[in-house]
Design a protein around this motif. Structure first.
Motif, mmCIF file in Angstrom:
data_model
loop_
_atom_site.group_PDB
_atom_site.id
_atom_site.type_symbol
_atom_site.label_atom_id
_atom_site.label_comp_id
_atom_site.label_asym_id
_atom_site.label_seq_id
_atom_site.Cartn_x
_atom_site.Cartn_y
_atom_site.Cartn_z
ATOM 1 N N GLN A 7 43.427 -58.606 25.965
ATOM 2 C CA GLN A 7 44.163 -59.819 26.333
ATOM 3 C C GLN A 7 43.388 -61.059 25.891
ATOM 4 O O GLN A 7 42.153 -61.108 26.014
ATOM 5 C CB GLN A 7 44.393 -59.873 27.838
ATOM 6 C CG GLN A 7 45.195 -58.721 28.409
ATOM 7 C CD GLN A 7 46.593 -58.673 27.839
ATOM 8 O OE1 GLN A 7 47.020 -57.649 27.311
ATOM 9 N NE2 GLN A 7 47.305 -59.795 27.907
ATOM 10 N N ILE A 8 44.109 -62.030 25.387
ATOM 11 C CA ILE A 8 43.521 -63.303 24.972
ATOM 12 C C ILE A 8 44.058 -64.406 25.868
ATOM 13 O O ILE A 8 45.269 -64.468 26.146
ATOM 14 C CB ILE A 8 43.860 -63.635 23.503
ATOM 15 C CG1 ILE A 8 43.367 -62.524 22.584
ATOM 16 C CG2 ILE A 8 43.267 -64.978 23.096
ATOM 17 C CD1 ILE A 8 41.867 -62.327 22.605
ATOM 18 N N GLY A 9 43.157 -65.270 26.327
ATOM 19 C CA GLY A 9 43.579 -66.405 27.137
ATOM 20 C C GLY A 9 42.952 -67.694 26.654
ATOM 21 O O GLY A 9 41.786 -67.708 26.236
ATOM 22 N N TRP A 10 43.732 -68.758 26.661
ATOM 23 C CA TRP A 10 43.242 -70.089 26.310
ATOM 24 C C TRP A 10 43.348 -70.975 27.542
ATOM 25 O O TRP A 10 44.427 -71.105 28.139
ATOM 26 C CB TRP A 10 44.044 -70.694 25.160
ATOM 27 C CG TRP A 10 43.784 -70.037 23.826
ATOM 28 C CD1 TRP A 10 42.974 -68.979 23.572
ATOM 29 C CD2 TRP A 10 44.369 -70.400 22.568
ATOM 30 N NE1 TRP A 10 42.994 -68.654 22.244
ATOM 31 C CE2 TRP A 10 43.838 -69.511 21.601
ATOM 32 C CE3 TRP A 10 45.275 -71.377 22.171
ATOM 33 C CZ2 TRP A 10 44.199 -69.582 20.245
ATOM 34 C CZ3 TRP A 10 45.627 -71.454 20.836
ATOM 35 C CH2 TRP A 10 45.086 -70.570 19.883
ATOM 36 N N GLY A 11 42.244 -71.568 27.917
ATOM 37 C CA GLY A 11 42.219 -72.440 29.086
ATOM 38 C C GLY A 11 41.512 -73.744 28.788
ATOM 39 O O GLY A 11 40.779 -73.866 27.802
ATOM 40 N N MET A 12 41.734 -74.725 29.626
ATOM 41 C CA MET A 12 41.093 -76.013 29.451
ATOM 42 C C MET A 12 40.832 -76.640 30.819
ATOM 43 O O MET A 12 41.379 -76.220 31.843
ATOM 44 C CB MET A 12 41.924 -76.963 28.572
ATOM 45 C CG MET A 12 43.300 -77.329 29.084
ATOM 46 S SD MET A 12 43.311 -78.720 30.277
ATOM 47 C CE MET A 12 42.472 -80.005 29.344
ATOM 48 N N ALA A 13 39.980 -77.660 30.821
ATOM 49 C CA ALA A 13 39.679 -78.398 32.052
ATOM 50 C C ALA A 13 39.074 -79.735 31.676
ATOM 51 O O ALA A 13 38.496 -79.896 30.594
ATOM 52 C CB ALA A 13 38.716 -77.610 32.940
ATOM 53 N N THR A 14 39.202 -80.681 32.566
ATOM 54 C CA THR A 14 38.570 -81.984 32.412
ATOM 55 C C THR A 14 37.148 -81.925 32.949
ATOM 56 O O THR A 14 36.867 -81.234 33.933
ATOM 57 C CB THR A 14 39.355 -83.059 33.175
ATOM 58 O OG1 THR A 14 40.716 -83.028 32.725
ATOM 59 C CG2 THR A 14 38.785 -84.447 32.958
#
Length: 768
Positions: A448-455
């Motif tokens: 599984q591939i996941g793309w996440g982000m955050a400030t």
């Protein structure tokens, strides 16, 4: 100075780098003195109760007869130490109760005795001869226990305290409110809501260099070599405990091999080493073991955070609540300020932030890289991702929509803010537009591939600091301040700032630190050293240049005699007049009387905290990451990282990227690996403390907006030491949710959570 002649902005190697990689750099434990004795600690093995005096006495006597043992210090023979002033203890993690001042035990690992011998081996052998008996009492080992059980009475006039409390502010920063609210008390009807609880465990700083101290006395004055990052504060605290003037104490800390917060304050072993050295009238060295670092030099305490977000149709946030329950010891104050960023980061007309601190039978916690922001942004940025999915919005789009143009806590405008640029540059570099929204919709090679982000965000801070300038006509100019080289490259960037402001090449400039005899500087922490000490260095360098100009126009034999100093410039070590005449500065100064020159060019300056009333100062950034999750073996691997930061002017891009890479790796450890393993009933350490290694390093793409912030300081910088770790655990957790559909709210994210079966009805998966 012309750009091609400037030192600032160049990727200059660390000035102490060669010494470090060749092993010639000296840290606190590397110094040796004649007649040096060696100390080792006896520590408690229970979390609460008292040690039996007779067992302590007989153990000390047995140890004192062992080969090579010179002295045994216990509560039964320790000279009385003073209680520190309230100013040092009421909002700082300095212990109210002096060490070895009674027989009570407040936590596992509390120092109960010190054995001093003629070798480290004999000191350790002496410690092994201790066999202590205790009268045990029921401990309170968690915040939940403190809140659910009767509150014991405080002890020793408040030196030992129990129960819980609601702190007003974070350390000395009274404007950073730990209890805060705005807008109506009740939420308006809203379309989208998030109400989630997040937990973070006890984290250890785990620096490469162990805490180490050497203390000796000469004619009633104390010298201490210590691995500390606040020599001025340590001197003040030691003076308080020992009852001697600060002027009679010298603290030396030339290089610090990592700290991350663990060496920001005076710990009890330093005071005891000073006492032992005074009793023996010879130098004493103590180096803590790795295990002792877990109980003796602070940690990040556990947090339980509840986040409530409500938003209208379209995603505009109506209200935010962030409530934190955390822990401190029974003998000192500390609050992990997890909710501070929630007060201002996103548009939110209604706000409620609270912090409750429970006093438990555990060692005293303290600052750890990104204090407050690192665990707090894990909760807030995870909740923002949850809100984005609730509203059916892209996570970046939600953050852009709720961008706050002012500091909502006080109504001030930001000195500079380029967060929207961070989002835009980061998403383009990462290729975010290729991300599919649905969880479990991206795969690669069967995982599984996941793309996440955050400030990311962290305050821009500046405090007063001093700087000394010492000029030697043959060797060049030395700048000195009682700050610290903790591995962040402060000596290098200070040399760059000084060289440019003086108009000299870097090889004619040096920067010295780590000596309390230098002009005072604050602790090296809170991402303030470059702005704080840099302001003092810049002021000193500008003063040095003006003094040079006065010298060269005052001497009758000078080719610049009677020139207007404003018409002279100094660049790359050359003095230029307005009519085009140039002379090498050092060649010119050698024609003058050396004593006169060096006296005129040796002085101290003091820099203040600047005007911080008009603007709010904050750094910002955006993290984007890719995570591969192999659910068959429960492994999450961070494979790609793009980060863009707005931290003011970048003085040295190489060191800046290095700091951010270290911060991201730090946050990766928080997310996937790090927790102090201990037995929940006995509080004794068990197992291993896992840290990220080179094998865990993702591919990094780190960049900076690089726009100066001259409202904070004259060199245009804001700190970068902390912000790299802030937001990282949330970006990883959000990526794992995208990869697996599992919303994991407890750190660290473990194998068991990743291997837990997922319902068979899953969205369509697309290969990437």
């Amino acid at each position: 100075m012309a750009p091609e002649e400037s030192s600032v902005g160049k990727e200059v190697n660390r000035v102490e780098g060669h010494a470090k990689v060749t092993g010639s750099a000296l840290y606190s434990a590397d110094f040796h003195f004649p007649n040096l004795a060696y100390a080792a600690l006896v520590q408690s093995e229970i979390p609460n109760g008292r040690v039996e005096a007779e067992s302590l006495r007989t153990s000390a006597e047995r140890a004192s007869r062992a080969p090579g043992v010179l002295f045994v210090l216990t509560p039964l023979n320790c000279p009385p130490l003073n209680v520190l002033s309230r100013d040092l203890t009421f909002d700082l993690p300095l212990e109210r109760r002096p060490p070895l001042s009674d027989l009570s035990v407040q936590h596992v690992g509390q120092h109960l005795a010190m054995v001093v011998a003629n070798s480290p081996e004999n000191a350790t052998d002496g410690v092994s001869l201790f066999s202590l008996e205790y009268v045990e009492a029921a401990p309170q080992l968690s915040a939940e226990e403190v809140l659910s059980q009767p509150v014991p009475a405080d002890e020793k006039n408040g030196q030992i305290r129990h129960g819980s409390y609601l702190p007003d502010h974070f350390v000395k920063l009274t404007e950073e409110k730990l209890q805060d609210h705005r807008g109506p008390a009740e939420a308006s009807p809203s379309t989208f809501q998030v109400d989630s609880t997040y937990t973070t465990p006890v984290n250890a700083h785990y620096p490469i260099e162990l805490a180490s101290t050497i203390a000796f006395w000469e004619e009633g004055k104390l010298t201490v070599h210590d691995s500390t990052r606040w020599i001025a504060g340590e001197r003040k605290a030691l003076a308080g405990y020992l009852g001697i003037p600060e002027a009679d104490i010298r603290i030396l800390s030339p290089l610090v091999g990592g700290a991350f917060g663990s060496k920001s304050f005076l710990w009890m072993h330093v005071a005891l080493t000073a006492v032992a050295a005074r009793e023996l009238q010879r130098p004493v060295k103590l180096v803590l073991t790795r295990d002792q670092m877990f109980s003796s030099t602070g940690h990040r305490p556990r947090t339980k955070q509840r986040i409530q977000l409500s938003a209208f149709e379209g995603g505009l946030i109506e209200g935010s609540e962030h409530h934190t329950l955390t822990e401190t010891s029974t003998v000192a104050h500390f609050c992990e300020p997890a909710g501070l960023s929630t007060r201002f980061l996103y548009h939110s007309p209604r706000l409620a932030v609270s912090h409750q601190v429970a006093r438990i039978n555990a060692p005293t916690p303290c600052f750890m890289r990104g204090p407050g922001e690192a665990p707090g942004l894990f909760a807030l940025e995870s909740a923002m991702d949850e809100l984005a999915y609730s509203a059916g919005m892209d996570p970046v789009q939600l953050r852009v929509l709720n961008h706050a143009d002012i500091d909502q806590t006080n109504g001030k405008t930001w000195s500079t803010k380029h967060l929207l640029e961070c989002y835009e540059q980061g998403r383009k570099k990462f290729g975010w537009e290729k991300r599919t929204m649905a969880p479990r919709s991206m795969t690669r090679d069967g995982v599984q591939i996941g793309w996440g982000m955050a400030t990311a965000t962290y305050p821009g801070r500046r405090m007063p600091a001093g700087c000394r300038v010492i000029t030697n006509v043959e060797r060049g100019v030395e700048f000195a301040s009682a700050t610290h080289e903790v591995g962040n490259g402060v000596r290098t960037v200070m040399s760059q700032v000084a060289a440019d402001a003086c108009g000299l090449p870097m090889e004619r400039v040096s920067f010295a630190s780590g000596d309390s005899f230098f002009p005072d500087a604050p602790y090296s922490g809170a991402s303030q050293t470059t702005a704080t000490v840099g302001s003092a260095v810049y002021k000193a360098a500008m003063e040095w240049q003006q003094r040079v100009k006065q010298l060269v126009i005052s001497d009758a034999a000078s080719p610049f005699h009677s020139h207007d100093p404003a018409a002279l410039t100094i660049t790359a070590g050359v003095v230029h007049s307005a009519d085009g005449f140039s002379v090498g500065l050092w060649e010119l100064l050698r024609t003058f009387d050396t004593t006169t020159v060096e006296h005129a060019l040796t002085f101290d300056v003091q820099s203040d905290a600047g005007d911080q009333e008009k603007f709010a100062f904050q750094s910002f950034g955006a993290h984007f990451c890719e995570v591969e999750v192999d659910e068959e073996i429960g492994r999450a691997t961070v494979t790609k990282w793009v980060a863009v930061f707005d931290c003011g002017r970048v003085l040295n891009p190489k060191l800046a990227r290095n700091q951010i890479m270290g911060g991201i790796t730090f946050g990766l450890g928080m997310a996937l690996l790090e927790q102090v393993p201990y037995d929940a009933k006995t509080s004794l350490l068990i197992g291993e403390y896992y840290l990220p290694t080179h094998a865990d390093r993702p591919d990094f793409d780190i960049s900076f907006i690089d726009k100066p912030d001259y409202a904070l300081d004259p060199i245009g910088v804001r700190g970068i030491g902390e912000i790299g770790a802030c937001g990282v655990p949330a970006a990883i957790a959000n990526a794992i949710f995208h990869a697996t559909g599992k919303r994991l709210r407890d750190l660290p994210i473990m194998l068991e959570q990743l291997m837990k079966p997922f319902p068979e009805s899953t969205p369509h998966m697309e290969a990437v």
